[in-house]
Design an enzyme around this catalytic site. Structure first.
Site, mmCIF file in Angstrom:
data_model
loop_
_atom_site.group_PDB
_atom_site.id
_atom_site.type_symbol
_atom_site.label_atom_id
_atom_site.label_comp_id
_atom_site.label_asym_id
_atom_site.label_seq_id
_atom_site.Cartn_x
_atom_site.Cartn_y
_atom_site.Cartn_z
ATOM 1 C CB SER A 109 -2.572 81.584 0.065
ATOM 2 O OG SER A 109 -1.686 82.686 0.156
ATOM 3 C CG ASP A 110 2.509 82.728 -1.768
ATOM 4 O OD1 ASP A 110 2.539 81.766 -0.997
ATOM 5 O OD2 ASP A 110 3.291 83.698 -1.654
ATOM 6 C CB CYS A 111 3.261 77.609 -1.845
ATOM 7 S SG CYS A 111 4.575 78.642 -1.173
#
Length: 723
Positions: free
Chosen positions: A453-455
């Protein structure tokens, strides 16, 4: 190499000629270190690059300059150096080491699968373990900065012996004394017992059951393994296969010798079933609950009378999942532990002549990183996307990307981000319990192929910064592909408003009561994280500014609903707990960035004000911040012995996101980072930066460039506007 090599007493000097190491890093982000002997010299006629020299700890030959006059000049000076470490294809290679249970899996898994190492690799693996042995007691811990444990000491001792180090070498002799002082290898936690059982130096009866039949349970059950956190289930899939087969290496002289060396008692006299729950106190972080012990009792009873037809069906199921994981990731797999276990499973089923064995051999190199201290095994096949995403944003926000000298570097960043985006769902999608990947960015490479998600959020932000904020860059990532990334992010918000790492939260929190790993926390299910939530919502917010009509209502819903989660996640001390970096400085930077999106700043929000006041209270006299990795383990702020440039950059970025109105703390922090800048523009490596599962530290050495450059450039502008 010649056979006259004599093993030195320590690893202070290289065991190979460092001038002959070369890094292949231009195949979609793959990192493969090769040793160039006289027969290969013609293929590598280029001299070592600054990139290769830097990571090998050799003088880079980069120009030195006088001390920077201001923060922007310091950022410019830093990137003048750092651009020399950019690979030709645009990304920044780097190590991703730290955990000390990875090399043992590499060595044991290779040994039992008949997979050799090149002589140069063998020597430098030995040297790395020599250099990472505890200076006082000679053991090894869970990670490079941790105290000696049975897990680390027993397994790394075994690795050295398998690599050819004699039992009476000074390093192994000292380590063995520490292992015996800690009670011997019977006190190893579950993963340690498992690897030792595969090697046939620990009896399978000393393991708690890992039955593959769990995969035959109805999928609607909350305990079904597909609901577990993805790293946990990807480890226990091959573990269950090997446990069910009671796989073990054939006895030989070395294995018989290890049975004598690893234990205080005679190997044949050990009560193996009594060792199942025996975990040394120094290793134990997550003790067994009553529920877990009851479950193990039930499974042990089943194991004694398991039905062969059911066992065959379950083994077929888990082996199919192993094959699907290999094929979905081009044999990279999700991580190094599951990779080596998958290799052993494929070896057991198909042998050394199989396509799978050969592909695992080829992709094993992607995890083996050569550094100044020797050869390590990385925590994944790298952190390529993660590093380039932050550096790309730093270039744009600092203003450096607008300077002609750095425009080529920015364009190369965009090219790499373009090719790294995953544009299809996995080959084996729902049958392998995978989350959608079309439109996502991974943590490392497109080939590895996992949505994070954060990538995805940081990758999307980096592309938008490079394509929309700079007039000279091509529009490589199409509007449709940007939409795909947004679709992925929107599909990853959990009902609490936050975002987890790889997938939606699938299982109930009570599954943590059956955590069998013993040395890690929060491993059974996904959790919402302030870091992941911020990366996701900031990406959506920036996207909305440039593409206001695409899924506008859905984006606005996310930007509204995340706020309750972020506020609830704030700790009583005013900061946020970081699960992926150390610790309160890391997560508070992200959380304050997300709060600023909705106008919650120091002047308008009690949440932002409390966080800033807490951070300022932790600033030290030299202007920096220093937080120990133990903060993550204890969940309270614990000071590091020294201030850290990376944590100082995080804390300063946090203050700026919150629009902190006072110059003093920010100016002192910037001065501290500038004072530590070396004449060539770089910074020395300080303490380890990352963390996972509460107890294990992991390195992000590229952070000392990306976040420092970002903070200095942003801070220069911030203070001007504040004036």
């Amino acid at each position: 190499m010649a056979d006259h090599f004599v093993l030195p007493p320590d690893g202070s000097k290289p065991f190979t000629d460092y001038s002959k190491w070369r890094l292949d890093a231009n195949d979609g982000g793959r990192h493969v270190w090769k040793y160039v002997d006289s027969e290969q010299q013609a293929t590598y006629d280029e001299p070592q690059s600054a990139l290769e020299k830097y990571w090998l700890g050799l003088p880079t030959g980069c120009a030195e300059s006088s001390v920077a006059e201001d923060a922007l000049s310091a950022a410019r000076k830093a990137f003048h150096f750092y651009k020399n470490l950019q690979a030709q294809d645009g990304h920044w290679p780097g190590e991703y080491g730290g955990p000390m249970f990875l090399i043992p899996g590499l060595v044991i898994g290779s040994y039992v699968s008949e997979m050799d190492f090149r002589e140069e690799e063998r020597r430098e693996l030995i040297r790395y373990l020599f250099n990472r042995a505890h200076k006082e007691d000679g053991g090894w811990g869970l990670h490079v900065e941790g105290p000696s444990t049975v897990f680390g000491t027993a397994l790394n001792y075994v690795a050295l012996r398998l690599l050819g180090v004699p039992a009476e070498h000074p390093v192994t002799s000292k380590a063995r004394k520490t292992l015996h002082r800690l009670g011997g290898a019977t006190g190893a936690p579950a993963w340690g017992k498992f690897w030792l059982s595969i090697l046939n130096v620990y009896d399978w009866d000393g393991n708690n059951p890992v039955p593959p039949e769990l995969w035959l349970l109805p999928e609607w059950l909350p305990i079904h393994p597909h609901r577990w956190w993805i790293h946990t289930r990807n480890v226990y899939i091959p573990m269950s296969y090997l446990y069910a087969h009671r796989f073990q290496a054939p006895e030989n002289a070395l294995i018989l010798a290890l049975r004598k060396e690893l234990y205080i008692d005679d190997y044949d006299q050990i009560d193996w079933p009594a060792q199942r729950n025996n975990v040394a106190a120094v290793d134990l972080y997550a003790p067994h609950t009553t529920l877990l012990n009851v479950l193990f009792g039930v499974l042990s009873t089943y194991e004694a009378c398991s039905m062969p037809p059911l066992r065959r069906v379950s083994l077929k199921k888990v082996y199919r999942l192993i094959v699907q994981e290999d094929e979905n990731t081009a044999y990279q797999t999700l991580g190094p532990v599951s990779k080596m276990m998958n290799l052993v499973c494929r070896y057991h089923a198909e042998g050394t002549e199989s396509f799978a064995w050969k592909e695992h051999y080829k992709k094993r190199w992607d995890f083996m990183w050569m550094g100044a201290d020797g050869m390590m095994m990385c925590g994944t096949n790298g952190s390529q996307l993660w590093d380039i995403a932050f550096m790309s944003q730093a270039l744009v926000e600092s203003g450096l990307a607008e300077e002609k000298a750095f425009q080529d570097n920015a364009i190369r960043c965009l090219h790499w981000l373009d090719q790294c985006q995953i544009q299809d769902n996995p080959k084996h999608f729902k049958v392998a319990y995978r989350h959608p990947t079309k439109g996502a960015w991974p943590f490392s490479t497109k080939e590895q192929g996992y949505t994070v998600s954060d990538c995805t959020g940081e990758g999307l932000k980096a592309v938008l910064y490079l394509q929309e904020h700079l007039p000279y860059t091509p529009k490589l990532v199409s509007q449709r592909r940007l939409y795909d990334a947004v679709d992925i992010i929107l599909g990853m918000q959990n009902i609490e408003g936050g975002f987890a790492s790889y997938e939606l939260i699938r299982g109930p929190k009570f599954l943590e009561l059956i955590n069998p790993a013993e040395v890690f926390g929060n491993v059974m299910i996904e959790y919402n994280y302030p870091e992941c939530t911020t990366s996701a919502v900031t990406a959506l917010s920036i996207f909305k500014k440039h593409y206001p009509n695409y899924r506008r209502h859905d984006i606005e819903q996310v930007l509204h609903s995340f706020l309750s989660y972020i506020k609830a996640a704030q700790k009583p001390n005013g900061a946020w707990y970081g699960s992926w970096g150390i610790c309160f400085t890391y997560a508070s930077q992200f959380a304050l960035e997300s709060l600023s999106l909705v106008g919650e700043t120091y002047a308008t929000s009690d949440h932002a004000r409390r966080a800033c006041d807490f951070l300022v209270s932790k600033q030290r006299s030299d202007g920096g911040w220093g937080e120990s990795w133990r903060s993550c383990e204890e969940e309270v702020w614990i000071e590091h012995e020294q201030t850290q440039v990376v944590q100082t950059a995080w804390a300063t970025m946090a203050l700026m996101y919150a629009q902190y109105p006072h110059r003093g703390p920010i100016e002192r922090a910037m001065k501290m980072v500038m004072d530590r800048q070396l004449p060539d523009g770089s910074w020395a490596q300080e303490a380890i930066e990352g963390m996972f599962n509460k107890t294990c530290a992991i390195a992000y050495p590229n952070f000392k460039f990306s976040f420092t450059i970002w903070m200095l450039g942003k801070g220069h502008s911030y203070l001007q506007h504040l004036t």
